[in-house]
Design a protein around this motif. Structure first.
Motif, PDB file in Angstrom:
ATOM      1  N   ALA A   1       2.342  -4.250   3.294  1.00 11.10           N
ATOM      2  CA  ALA A   1       3.366  -5.277   3.108  1.00 11.10           C
ATOM      3  C   ALA A   1       4.743  -4.822   3.590  1.00 11.10           C
ATOM      4  CB  ALA A   1       3.454  -5.652   1.627  1.00 11.10           C
ATOM      5  N   VAL A   2       5.538  -5.818   3.915  1.00 18.06           N
ATOM      6  CA  VAL A   2       6.957  -5.618   4.207  1.00 18.06           C
ATOM      7  C   VAL A   2       7.711  -5.713   2.880  1.00 18.06           C
ATOM      8  CG1 VAL A   2       8.985  -6.650   5.322  1.00 18.06           C
ATOM      9  CG2 VAL A   2       6.775  -6.607   6.530  1.00 18.06           C
ATOM     10  N   ILE A   3       8.638  -4.808   2.643  1.00 14.46           N
ATOM     11  CA  ILE A   3       9.515  -4.902   1.475  1.00 14.46           C
ATOM     12  C   ILE A   3      10.942  -5.054   1.978  1.00 14.46           C
ATOM     13  CG2 ILE A   3      10.324  -3.805  -0.658  1.00 14.46           C
ATOM     14  CD1 ILE A   3       7.346  -4.121  -0.803  1.00 14.46           C
ATOM     15  N   ALA A   4      11.608  -6.123   1.539  1.00 10.35           N
ATOM     16  CA  ALA A   4      13.023  -6.318   1.893  1.00 10.35           C
ATOM     17  C   ALA A   4      13.833  -6.325   0.606  1.00 10.35           C
ATOM     18  CB  ALA A   4      13.195  -7.634   2.646  1.00 10.35           C
ATOM     19  N   VAL A   5      14.856  -5.495   0.545  1.00 12.23           N
ATOM     20  CA  VAL A   5      15.717  -5.454  -0.646  1.00 12.23           C
ATOM     21  C   VAL A   5      17.169  -5.661  -0.216  1.00 12.23           C
ATOM     22  CG1 VAL A   5      14.130  -3.869  -1.814  1.00 12.23           C
ATOM     23  CG2 VAL A   5      16.136  -2.928  -0.651  1.00 12.23           C
TER      24      VAL A   5
ATOM     25  N   ASP B   1       1.078 -14.418   7.911  1.00  7.90           N
ATOM     26  CA  ASP B   1       0.060 -15.328   7.390  1.00  7.90           C
ATOM     27  C   ASP B   1      -0.242 -15.034   5.920  1.00  7.90           C
ATOM     28  OD1 ASP B   1      -1.781 -17.332   7.306  1.00  7.90           O
ATOM     29  OD2 ASP B   1      -3.398 -16.166   8.219  1.00  7.90           O
ATOM     30  N   SER B   2       0.808 -14.929   5.133  1.00 10.22           N
ATOM     31  CA  SER B   2       0.610 -14.482   3.750  1.00 10.22           C
ATOM     32  C   SER B   2       1.550 -15.172   2.772  1.00 10.22           C
ATOM     33  CB  SER B   2       0.809 -12.965   3.681  1.00 10.22           C
ATOM     34  OG  SER B   2       2.007 -12.606   3.054  1.00 10.22           O
ATOM     35  N   ASP B   3       1.236 -15.005   1.485  1.00 10.43           N
ATOM     36  CA  ASP B   3       2.137 -15.436   0.428  1.00 10.43           C
ATOM     37  C   ASP B   3       3.272 -14.418   0.296  1.00 10.43           C
ATOM     38  OD1 ASP B   3       0.090 -17.304   0.069  1.00 10.43           O
ATOM     39  OD2 ASP B   3       0.427 -17.386  -2.093  1.00 10.43           O
ATOM     40  N   VAL B   4       4.283 -14.807  -0.469  1.00 13.27           N
ATOM     41  CA  VAL B   4       5.501 -14.005  -0.605  1.00 13.27           C
ATOM     42  C   VAL B   4       5.866 -13.932  -2.091  1.00 13.27           C
ATOM     43  CG1 VAL B   4       7.969 -13.912  -0.017  1.00 13.27           C
ATOM     44  CG2 VAL B   4       6.319 -14.847   1.641  1.00 13.27           C
ATOM     45  N   ILE B   5       6.339 -12.792  -2.529  1.00  9.50           N
ATOM     46  CA  ILE B   5       6.910 -12.680  -3.877  1.00  9.50           C
ATOM     47  C   ILE B   5       8.397 -12.365  -3.734  1.00  9.50           C
ATOM     48  CG2 ILE B   5       6.965 -11.337  -6.032  1.00  9.50           C
ATOM     49  CD1 ILE B   5       3.940 -10.871  -5.639  1.00  9.50           C
ATOM     50  N   ILE B   6       9.217 -13.168  -4.408  1.00  9.88           N
ATOM     51  CA  ILE B   6      10.658 -12.874  -4.444  1.00  9.88           C
ATOM     52  C   ILE B   6      11.032 -12.498  -5.866  1.00  9.88           C
ATOM     53  CG2 ILE B   6      13.008 -13.727  -4.096  1.00  9.88           C
ATOM     54  CD1 ILE B   6      11.992 -15.661  -2.017  1.00  9.88           C
ATOM     55  N   ILE B   7      11.500 -11.293  -6.069  1.00 12.00           N
ATOM     56  CA  ILE B   7      12.080 -10.889  -7.352  1.00 12.00           C
ATOM     57  C   ILE B   7      13.566 -11.235  -7.259  1.00 12.00           C
ATOM     58  CG2 ILE B   7      12.558  -8.992  -8.938  1.00 12.00           C
ATOM     59  CD1 ILE B   7       9.954  -7.668  -8.047  1.00 12.00           C
TER      60      ILE B   7
ATOM     61  N   LYS C   1      -3.822  -8.547  -5.914  1.00  9.20           N
ATOM     62  CA  LYS C   1      -5.268  -8.296  -5.895  1.00  9.20           C
ATOM     63  C   LYS C   1      -6.035  -9.591  -5.639  1.00  9.20           C
ATOM     64  CE  LYS C   1      -5.213  -4.281  -8.930  1.00  9.20           C
ATOM     65  NZ  LYS C   1      -5.282  -3.861 -10.341  1.00  9.20           N
ATOM     66  N   ASP C   2      -5.422 -10.728  -6.039  1.00 11.49           N
ATOM     67  CA  ASP C   2      -6.082 -12.030  -5.900  1.00 11.49           C
ATOM     68  C   ASP C   2      -5.592 -12.825  -4.689  1.00 11.49           C
ATOM     69  OD1 ASP C   2      -7.423 -11.556  -8.303  1.00 11.49           O
ATOM     70  OD2 ASP C   2      -5.752 -12.371  -9.474  1.00 11.49           O
ATOM     71  N   ILE C   3      -4.320 -12.658  -4.364  1.00 11.91           N
ATOM     72  CA  ILE C   3      -3.718 -13.432  -3.270  1.00 11.91           C
ATOM     73  C   ILE C   3      -3.164 -12.453  -2.248  1.00 11.91           C
ATOM     74  CG2 ILE C   3      -1.963 -15.165  -2.684  1.00 11.91           C
ATOM     75  CD1 ILE C   3      -1.754 -15.812  -5.656  1.00 11.91           C
ATOM     76  N   LYS C   4      -3.283 -12.808  -0.970  1.00 11.74           N
ATOM     77  CA  LYS C   4      -2.688 -11.942   0.059  1.00 11.74           C
ATOM     78  C   LYS C   4      -1.163 -12.047  -0.010  1.00 11.74           C
ATOM     79  CE  LYS C   4      -2.873 -12.451   4.894  1.00 11.74           C
ATOM     80  NZ  LYS C   4      -3.652 -12.579   6.125  1.00 11.74           N
ATOM     81  N   VAL C   5      -0.520 -10.944  -0.352  1.00 15.51           N
ATOM     82  CA  VAL C   5       0.949 -10.885  -0.408  1.00 15.51           C
ATOM     83  C   VAL C   5       1.416  -9.758   0.489  1.00 15.51           C
ATOM     84  CG1 VAL C   5       2.998 -10.609  -1.848  1.00 15.51           C
ATOM     85  CG2 VAL C   5       0.959 -11.684  -2.821  1.00 15.51           C
ATOM     86  N   ARG C   6       2.025 -10.131   1.605  1.00 12.54           N
ATOM     87  CA  ARG C   6       2.435  -9.086   2.549  1.00 12.54           C
ATOM     88  C   ARG C   6       3.943  -9.041   2.755  1.00 12.54           C
ATOM     89  NH1 ARG C   6      -0.576  -8.604   7.717  1.00 12.54           N
ATOM     90  NH2 ARG C   6       0.453  -6.593   7.588  1.00 12.54           N
ATOM     91  N   LEU C   7       4.655  -9.804   1.891  1.00 16.27           N
ATOM     92  CA  LEU C   7       6.117  -9.664   1.851  1.00 16.27           C
ATOM     93  C   LEU C   7       6.567  -9.725   0.402  1.00 16.27           C
ATOM     94  CD1 LEU C   7       9.023  -9.564   3.029  1.00 16.27           C
ATOM     95  CD2 LEU C   7       8.940 -12.067   3.177  1.00 16.27           C
TER      96      LEU C   7
ATOM     97  N   THR D   1       5.077 -16.673   5.982  1.00 13.37           N
ATOM     98  CA  THR D   1       3.947 -17.598   5.800  1.00 13.37           C
ATOM     99  C   THR D   1       3.382 -18.073   7.150  1.00 13.37           C
ATOM    100  OG1 THR D   1       5.313 -19.602   5.711  1.00 13.37           O
ATOM    101  CG2 THR D   1       4.952 -18.446   3.623  1.00 13.37           C
ATOM    102  N   LEU D   2       4.104 -17.816   8.237  1.00 19.51           N
ATOM    103  CA  LEU D   2       3.653 -18.248   9.569  1.00 19.51           C
ATOM    104  C   LEU D   2       2.489 -17.379  10.038  1.00 19.51           C
ATOM    105  CD1 LEU D   2       7.147 -18.603  11.344  1.00 19.51           C
ATOM    106  CD2 LEU D   2       5.760 -20.455  10.359  1.00 19.51           C
ATOM    107  N   PRO D   3       1.694 -17.895  10.993  1.00 15.88           N
ATOM    108  CA  PRO D   3       0.631 -17.059  11.559  1.00 15.88           C
ATOM    109  C   PRO D   3       1.210 -15.853  12.316  1.00 15.88           C
ATOM    110  CG  PRO D   3       0.762 -19.204  12.684  1.00 15.88           C
ATOM    111  CD  PRO D   3       1.708 -19.254  11.540  1.00 15.88           C
ATOM    112  N   GLU D   4       0.382 -14.825  12.479  1.00 13.09           N
ATOM    113  CA  GLU D   4       0.861 -13.584  13.104  1.00 13.09           C
ATOM    114  C   GLU D   4       1.347 -13.800  14.525  1.00 13.09           C
ATOM    115  OE1 GLU D   4      -1.456 -10.075  12.317  1.00 13.09           O
ATOM    116  OE2 GLU D   4      -1.995 -10.776  10.305  1.00 13.09           O
ATOM    117  N   GLU D   5       0.697 -14.736  15.257  1.00  8.33           N
ATOM    118  CA  GLU D   5       1.138 -14.956  16.651  1.00  8.33           C
ATOM    119  C   GLU D   5       2.521 -15.592  16.715  1.00  8.33           C
ATOM    120  OE1 GLU D   5      -1.677 -16.112  15.332  1.00  8.33           O
ATOM    121  OE2 GLU D   5      -1.946 -18.247  15.758  1.00  8.33           O
ATOM    122  N   LYS D   6       3.019 -16.082  15.582  1.00  6.31           N
ATOM    123  CA  LYS D   6       4.386 -16.620  15.546  1.00  6.31           C
ATOM    124  C   LYS D   6       5.358 -15.642  14.904  1.00  6.31           C
ATOM    125  CE  LYS D   6       3.654 -21.331  16.447  1.00  6.31           C
ATOM    126  NZ  LYS D   6       3.297 -22.611  15.841  1.00  6.31           N
TER     127      LYS D   6
END
Ligand code: GTP
Ligand code: MG
Length: 238
Positions: free
Chosen positions: A166-170, A59-65, A117-123, A50-55
């Motif tokens: 997006a980054v995918i972490a499993v 800069d995105s939302d996250v989905i956790i399954i 499609k509606d929200i930026k999710v990059r993790l 969720t942090l900005p890219e320079e940090k």
């Protein structure tokens, strides 16, 4: 095709091991015994995304399954307080999807694609990738079907990674007793299906004096090696 982004783990040593952080457009697998901090690493990645890219964020939302009901908002709050970011704002950006069984888990990736499609999710995090599969498909007779569905699930995740940059972490446990598929108890569950689709495989274990060790295993473009990091009240640090 968009340029690959890197997501920080919170530890410089850990990031360096990965060539700057977790890469977008691929799958990173964390495997290890219970208590090896797989879930803690996932929480930190969720906050960091969720942090900005320079940090070092996306800069995105996250989905956790979440397949094991291990999500703890209080722990996210602790990590946010250390970073000086608003815990409530951060928690709003972390979307928890509880997977009740393996079939539901597979379906949630389709739902995630819709949401993205509606929200930026990059993790997107799947913690744990294999627990439902392991408990539902028992014995040798069920193995072929388990591997087939797991394979399709991995490719759905990879598709999400590509479409959303997006980054995918499993996460994945190691077999505590010999798996039907592997005699070796130190091997991660899921065998070659998970191994060939995950671009980065990281083995987590406990070190001395509260230290944690991450070992990078068969990465295409980084040398094998280890990084030492800490898990404290503040989260993942050097
Ligand atoms: P399984 O899901 O059971 O396979 O384990 P895991 O690999 O997901 O382990 P998890 O990430 O749950 O790690 C648990 C460990 O994280 C604990 O043993 C603690 O060492 C550490 N930990 C968890 N919460 C805190 C916290 O609030 N403060 C500190 N300092 N350490 C914590
Ligand atoms: Mg866990």
């Amino acid at each position: 095709r968009a340029a690959v982004s890197k997501l920080t783990t919170g530890s410089k040593a850990f990031d360096e091991l990965l060539g700057g952080g977790l890469e977008s457009q691929s799958i990173t697998e964390f495997f290890g015994e219970f208590g090896s901090c797989k879930t803690q690493v996932c929480f930190q990645l969720a906050v960091n995304a969720t942090l900005p890219e320079e940090k070092g964020g996306l800069d995105s939302d996250v989905i956790i399954i979440d397949t094991e009901n291990t999500f703890r908002p209080e722990r996210i709050t602790q990590m946010c307080n250390y970073l000086g970011v608003d815990p409530d704002e951060t928690l709003k950006r972390i979307h928890i999807a509880r997977a009740f069984n393996s079939q539901h888990q597979v379906l949630l990736v389709d739902k995630a694609l819709e949401l993205a499609k509606d929200i930026k999710v990059r993790l997107m995090i799947v913690d744990s990738l294999t627990s439902h599969f392991r408990s539902e498909y028992l014995g040798r007779g069920a193995l072929a079907e388990r591997q087939q569905i797991l394979n399709r699930h991995m490719h759905d995740l990879l598709n999400f990674a590509t479409v959303n940059n997006a980054v995918i972490a499993v996460t994945n446990q190691v077999a505590s007793k010999p798996d039907a598929f592997f005699g070796d108890p130190t091997r991660p569950i899921g065998g070659h299906v998970v191994g060939h689709t995950a671009t980065f495989r990281i083995y987590l274990r406990k070190g001395k004096a509260g230290k944690r060790i991450a070992r990078l295993i068969d990465s295409p473009n980084m040398p094998e090696g280890e990084a030492v990091f800490m898990v404290t009240e503040n989260g993942i640090t050097d």
